[in-house]
Design an enzyme around this catalytic site. Structure first.
Site, short mmCIF file in Angstrom:
data_model
loop_
_atom_site.label_atom_id
_atom_site.label_comp_id
_atom_site.label_asym_id
_atom_site.label_seq_id
_atom_site.Cartn_x
_atom_site.Cartn_y
_atom_site.Cartn_z
N LYS A 212 -9.06 -16.53 -41.77
CA LYS A 212 -9.82 -15.99 -42.91
C LYS A 212 -9.41 -14.54 -43.19
CE LYS A 212 -13.02 -15.22 -45.94
NZ LYS A 212 -13.03 -15.84 -47.27
N CYS A 266 -14.99 -8.63 -50.14
CA CYS A 266 -14.15 -9.51 -49.32
C CYS A 266 -12.78 -8.89 -49.07
CB CYS A 266 -13.98 -10.86 -50.02
SG CYS A 266 -15.51 -11.51 -50.62
N1 SAJ Z 1 -7.18 -7.63 -57.78
C1 SAJ Z 1 -6.15 -6.81 -58.26
N2 SAJ Z 1 -4.93 -7.37 -58.52
C2 SAJ Z 1 -4.71 -8.71 -58.31
C3 SAJ Z 1 -5.76 -9.53 -57.81
C4 SAJ Z 1 -6.99 -8.97 -57.55
O1 SAJ Z 1 -6.32 -5.61 -58.48
O2 SAJ Z 1 -3.60 -9.16 -58.58
C5 SAJ Z 1 -8.48 -7.01 -57.48
C6 SAJ Z 1 -9.58 -7.57 -58.37
O3 SAJ Z 1 -9.65 -6.84 -59.58
C7 SAJ Z 1 -10.82 -7.32 -57.50
C8 SAJ Z 1 -10.28 -7.50 -56.08
O4 SAJ Z 1 -8.87 -7.36 -56.16
O5 SAJ Z 1 -11.28 -5.99 -57.66
C9 SAJ Z 1 -10.63 -8.85 -55.46
O6 SAJ Z 1 -10.37 -9.82 -56.40
P1 SAJ Z 1 -10.06 -11.37 -55.98
O7 SAJ Z 1 -9.45 -12.01 -57.18
O8 SAJ Z 1 -9.32 -11.42 -54.72
O9 SAJ Z 1 -11.49 -12.03 -55.82
P2 SAJ Z 1 -12.61 -12.15 -54.70
O10 SAJ Z 1 -12.67 -10.95 -53.81
O11 SAJ Z 1 -13.83 -12.52 -55.45
O12 SAJ Z 1 -12.18 -13.47 -53.82
C10 SAJ Z 1 -11.35 -13.40 -52.71
C11 SAJ Z 1 -10.55 -14.71 -52.64
N3 SAJ Z 1 -9.57 -14.60 -51.58
C12 SAJ Z 1 -8.26 -14.85 -51.89
O13 SAJ Z 1 -7.90 -15.07 -53.04
C13 SAJ Z 1 -7.30 -14.83 -50.75
C14 SAJ Z 1 -11.48 -15.87 -52.34
O14 SAJ Z 1 -10.75 -17.08 -52.16
C15 SAJ Z 1 -12.24 -15.57 -51.06
O15 SAJ Z 1 -13.09 -16.65 -50.69
C16 SAJ Z 1 -13.08 -14.32 -51.30
O16 SAJ Z 1 -12.17 -13.22 -51.53
C17 SAJ Z 1 -13.92 -14.10 -50.06
O17 SAJ Z 1 -15.14 -14.41 -50.18
O18 SAJ Z 1 -13.37 -13.79 -49.02
#
Ligand code: SAJ
Length: 412
Positions: A212, A266
């Site tokens: 995870k 996360c």
């Molecule tokens: N972000 C960027 N650039 C990107 C992708 C995301 O700046 O290319 C930023 C987003 O704007 C946000 C942050 O990162 O601020 C997190 O965004 P996210 O799309 O990763 O979304 P979360 O945090 O809601 O979900 C993540 C997911 N993990 C992965 O994709 C590996 C989800 O599957 C997990 O279950 C979740 O974390 C968690 O609960 O751990």
């Protein structure tokens, strides 16, 4: 039916959907939470968290009596623990809620019970859970002592659902099943196969805990790479969005998107579990966190420099949520940028956030005004894109040509 009665400990954004989905399979589910308001809300068939369609599922299973919430644990065949795992000072993991859950369920444990830890945890947490249970119930045997023949089975099964798509992903996603023994893993697979359509892949508890953390750290490191590229591109007068689009044409390159920082509880948090476990070795993982956490300050410097060019800067910030098309401002770098900008008193600041009806107190007190996108485009001379909400993507780009635009998401 291999399970007739299951108890979910912790009815938050993972525990409640999990309890509801299992109950919808006709299994009796006892939901346990320390928050009496949450318990009462659920028993009335309502929900206390934001997740699309969850209210419908909860209302259904509460009406049929398959889901009941309480503050006091009751005997069950399996206990799924989904409680918070926050950090103490200095990014040190705090397992107090897992320990409290262990002490709460220990009195009602019976031979043959299965205990699942779903909370995102540092490596070794599941072993600590089993030790706390053993301390409370020396009359029972646990897998750390007697392996497959233990009275109590213990496993770590992390969740990986995307907020906003939890109900779909709880069922569709593959699950990592990390038993403290083979028999523990097999019993846990039996439980998850009652509702998971994805594959249940068996491993040991430590590897499941690390899987995870690895998933989210992988994403954080790659976002940090994109954010570092965005700063370098500014210095070298290169459009980072064009650069990434070109580089990603390579069949084996997939650079993620720069942003104003990394939000949510996360991706921005989980890597610190690994850094805490191996501070000498987790160097790229730590640096990625520092790079991503530095990005909001870089954006604020860019805005300050742009404001210096105006006698009366009027700055419109587009987006406050931590990511696109959601209403969650918690741990949001966009909110951090606007808060810090407002505290610098460099001009009038507008905020456009289509997903919330009112601004957080912190912004209201700082004199930030919530306006529509139309008003922002009419009155501001500096436009800062902080979140790639669909409404901003759909705006006619011609309206931005007369403005100074700082676009942290590459949508303009
Ligand atoms: N972000 C960027 N650039 C990107 C992708 C995301 O700046 O290319 C930023 C987003 O704007 C946000 C942050 O990162 O601020 C997190 O965004 P996210 O799309 O990763 O979304 P979360 O945090 O809601 O979900 C993540 C997911 N993990 C992965 O994709 C590996 C989800 O599957 C997990 O279950 C979740 O974390 C968690 O609960 O751990």
């Amino acid at each position: 039916m291999s399970f007739k009665k299951v108890s979910v400990i912790g009815l938050g954004y993972i525990g409640l959907p999990t309890a509801a989905v299992i109950a919808s399979r006709g299994i009796e589910v006892i939901g346990v939470d320390v928050n009496q308001h949450a318990v009462d809300t659920i028993n009335q068939g309502n929900i206390h968290i934001v997740e699309p369609d969850l209210d419908i599922v909860v209302r259904g299973v509460v009406t049929t009596g398959n889901l009941r919430a309480t503050t006091t644990p009751e005997p069950a065949e399996a206990f799924m623990i989904a409680v918070p795992t926050p950090f103490k000072e200095g990014n040190a993991p705090d397992l107090k809620y897992i320990e409290a859950a262990a002490k709460a369920i220990a009195p009602v444990l019976e031979k043959g019970n299965l205990i699942i830890l779903e909370s995102t945890s540092p490596v070794g947490a599941t072993e600590k859970l089993s030790a706390w249970l053993k301390e409370a119930r020396p009359d029972l045997s646990f897998p750390q002592d007697t392996g497959d023949s233990a009275d109590i089975k213990v496993a770590h099964c992390p969740e990986r659902v995307l907020p906003g798509y939890v109900l779909q992903e709880l069922i569709a996603n593959d699950r990592v099943i990390g038993g403290m023994s083979k028999a523990c893993s097999e019993k846990a697979v039996e439980l998850y196969q009652t509702f998971v359509r994805g594959e249940c892949i068996i491993t040991n508890a430590r590897t499941a805990e690390m899987a995870k953390l690895t998933e989210n750290s992988f994403r954080d490191v790659n976002i940090a790479f994109a954010n570092e590229l965005s700063v370098i591109s500014d210095k070298l007068k290169i459009n980072v969005w064009e650069l990434i689009k070109l580089a990603n044409r390579h069949p084996r390159v997939n650079i993620l998107n720069p942003g104003p920082g990394v939000g949510g509880h996360c991706i921005a948090v989980d890597p610190w579990f690994i850094v805490d476990s191996c501070p000498e070795d987790a160097n790229i993982i730590r640096q990625a966190r520092l790079t991503n956490d530095a990005k909001p300050h870089y954006v604020i410097d860019q805005i300050s420099k742009a404001a210096d060019e105006f006698k009366r800067p009027v700055i419109a910030c587009l987006g406050l949520a931590f990511k696109a098309d959601i209403d969650d401002l918690r741990e949001s770098p966009a909110l951090q940028v606007v808060e810090e900008l407002a505290s610098k008193n460099i001009g009038q600041i507008f905020a456009v956030e289509p997903n919330v009806h009112s601004l957080p107190e912190s912004l209201v007190h700082a004199g930030v005004e919530q306006v529509t996108l139309e008003t922002a485009l009419e009155k501001a001379n500096i436009i800062v894109v902080l979140v790639d909400h669909k409404q901003f993507k759909a705006a006619d780009k011609i309206q931005f040509t007369t403005k100074v635009v700082i676009d942290t998401r590459g949508i303009i």
